[in-house]
Design a protein around this motif. Structure first.
Motif, PDB file in Angstrom:
ATOM      1  N   GLN A 287       0.877  -1.176   0.000  1.00 39.98           N
ATOM      2  CA  GLN A 287       0.000   0.000   0.000  1.00 39.98           C
ATOM      3  C   GLN A 287       0.910   1.221   0.000  1.00 39.98           C
ATOM      4  N   TRP A 288       0.504   2.266  -0.702  1.00 39.87           N
ATOM      5  CA  TRP A 288       1.390   3.400  -0.890  1.00 39.87           C
ATOM      6  C   TRP A 288       1.069   4.555   0.048  1.00 39.87           C
ATOM      7  N   THR A 289       2.102   5.226   0.514  1.00 44.00           N
ATOM      8  CA  THR A 289       1.919   6.500   1.200  1.00 44.00           C
ATOM      9  C   THR A 289       1.627   7.566   0.152  1.00 44.00           C
ATOM     10  N   GLU A 290       1.312   8.764   0.585  1.00 41.64           N
ATOM     11  CA  GLU A 290       1.062   9.854  -0.365  1.00 41.64           C
ATOM     12  C   GLU A 290       2.275  10.110  -1.249  1.00 41.64           C
ATOM     13  N   LYS A 291       3.463   9.858  -0.715  1.00 41.01           N
ATOM     14  CA  LYS A 291       4.683  10.103  -1.483  1.00 41.01           C
ATOM     15  C   LYS A 291       5.031   8.957  -2.425  1.00 41.01           C
ATOM     16  N   GLY A 292       4.361   7.811  -2.262  1.00 41.63           N
ATOM     17  CA  GLY A 292       4.637   6.668  -3.127  1.00 41.63           C
ATOM     18  C   GLY A 292       5.518   5.607  -2.509  1.00 41.63           C
ATOM     19  N   ASP A 293       5.758   5.691  -1.191  1.00 39.07           N
ATOM     20  CA  ASP A 293       6.529   4.655  -0.505  1.00 39.07           C
ATOM     21  C   ASP A 293       5.615   3.514  -0.061  1.00 39.07           C
ATOM     22  N   ASN A 294       6.186   2.327   0.013  1.00 41.64           N
ATOM     23  CA  ASN A 294       5.443   1.135   0.412  1.00 41.64           C
ATOM     24  C   ASN A 294       5.336   1.063   1.932  1.00 41.64           C
ATOM     25  N   LYS A 295       4.132   1.084   2.451  1.00 38.42           N
ATOM     26  CA  LYS A 295       3.921   1.063   3.898  1.00 38.42           C
ATOM     27  C   LYS A 295       4.411  -0.232   4.546  1.00 38.42           C
ATOM     28  N   SER A 296       4.485  -1.305   3.794  1.00 31.41           N
ATOM     29  CA  SER A 296       4.838  -2.603   4.367  1.00 31.41           C
ATOM     30  C   SER A 296       6.323  -2.951   4.254  1.00 31.41           C
TER      31      SER A 296
END
Length: 385
Positions: free
Chosen positions: A355-364
């Protein structure tokens, strides 16, 4: 580990996405790009990424493609060079049939190409470029499956101080955006409770480190190297000169061939090593053993980020399929970016869903510590936030 939501209403399983109008795209092609270093000292990472993505593409096509359309991958060598990477990105952008890209490997290339992809609206997922600036740019088209250096560097520093009692670090970087950035982050973390006795730098073209190692101060209890292929050579020279201190490295050294084999047995001597990886060992996450067996049967042993590359490709193709389903035709690049933004996908690289943060990083994305046992890495711990 980042928190997980209590419900996953948009969860997409790792299966082909089918819909009633699938036949309407039959006979058409959907193109994706693969951009990474297929030559130079970074080729071990780039070639493995290419192979893992191609395996995912083959599986997708065997399952019916995207709404009946065949997925075709265009592969270009960015030579781990920012300017070459820009030319690669422009080539992908100039082909209107390309709906997304998996790449790039090197942080410097990923940073340099970000605006080009943003300007043409093309989604790009990097399986491994970890400099924070990759996603701090604010571009809506960039996504990162792996973890960030501002988590890796401080996380390893805390581990070394709190779990291993290390107090005096010698830090070496390779002069690249990846190496310099990771070293900066490690120093920021280590300085909170320990002492950095010196910071030094090498060049990626260097191969003889005898005089370099002789120049080191003697009063350190851990060496941290932020770089890629030079790590094994520096480490081997360190042991050859009788230095027994712990050698540590970021995930640039998480490569069986380029580190363990290149170090020629040094990794199990004296205090040994602690090597970061930004993905768990194959076999840890459900489905990864099956992937590992398929990859190994086709290409040989996995050295580093094959699972992350495989998941990056699957995420991209599922987003394209979801966008095609919604549009009932070939989607636009903007449709694909929008589908990626809201996607939740359980892959085989991480235990938690992508799942992506607003910036496009993977939360997992999480971080792991490895030692070397014989001819392979052994995962021994996980670093939290």
């Amino acid at each position: 580990m980042p928190g997980r939501p209590s419900a996953l209403p948009l969860l997409v399983l790792a299966v082909a996405v089918a819909f009633p109008a699938a036949a309407q795209l039959g006979g058409k092609d959907i193109k994706i790009g693969i951009g990474g270093p297929l030559t130079t000292t970074s080729a071990g990472f780039g070639v493995e990424m290419k192979q893992a993505v191609e395996l995912a593409v083959d599986e997708r096509n065997d399952a019916g493609g995207v709404a009946g359309a065949k997925v075709v991958a265009m592969v270009l060598d960015d030579k781990a060079d920012a300017e070459t990477g820009k030319a690669v990105a422009k080539t992908f952008c100039d082909d209107p049939a390309i709906l997304g890209v998996v790449g790039h490997v090197n942080s410097g290339v990923a940073i340099a190409t970000g605006k080009i992809y943003a300007d043409c609206g093309l989604a790009v997922i990097t399986p491994m470029a970890s400099n924070p600036q990759v996603t701090e740019s604010g571009f809506a088209t960039i996504f990162r499956l792996t973890n960030r250096d501002d988590r890796k560097g401080p996380g390893l520093a805390r581990y070394l101080m709190q779990r291993m009692g290390k107090k005096r670090a010698l830090v070496v970087d390779d002069g690249t955006p990846y190496g310099v950035g990771l070293a900066d982050q490690f120093i920021a973390g280590f300085s909170a409770g320990g002492t950095v006795v010196a910071r030094k730098s090498v060049k990626v073209v260097d191969r003889d480190f005898a005089d370099f190692v002789k120049s080191w101060p003697k009063d350190f209890d851990v060496l941290f190297f932020a770089g890629i292929r030079e790590g094994a050579l520096i480490f081997k020279e360190m042991r050859a000169q009788g230095l027994v201190q712990l050698f540590t490295c970021g995930d640039g050294c998480w490569d069986t061939k380029a580190f363990i084999q290149a170090a020629e047995g040094a990794a199990t001597k004296a205090e040994g090593v602690r090597i970061l990886s930004a993905a768990p060992a194959i076999g840890t996450v459900r489905g990864s053993s099956e992937f590992g067996a398929k990859y190994t049967a086709k290409y040989g042993p996995i050295n580093n980020y094959a699972a992350s590359s495989y998941d990056s490709a699957r995420v991209l193709m599922i987003a394209i399929a979801e966008a095609a389903k919604a549009k009932q035709s070939i989607p636009t690049r903007a449709d694909v970016v929008a589908a990626l933004r809201k996607l939740t996908f359980q892959g085989i690289a991480y235990a938690g869903p992508v799942q992506w943060t607003e910036k496009g990083d993977n939360k997992s994305a999480v971080i792991f510590i490895n030692v070397v046992e014989g001819d392979h890495f052994k995962q021994i711990d996980q670093i939290g936030e």
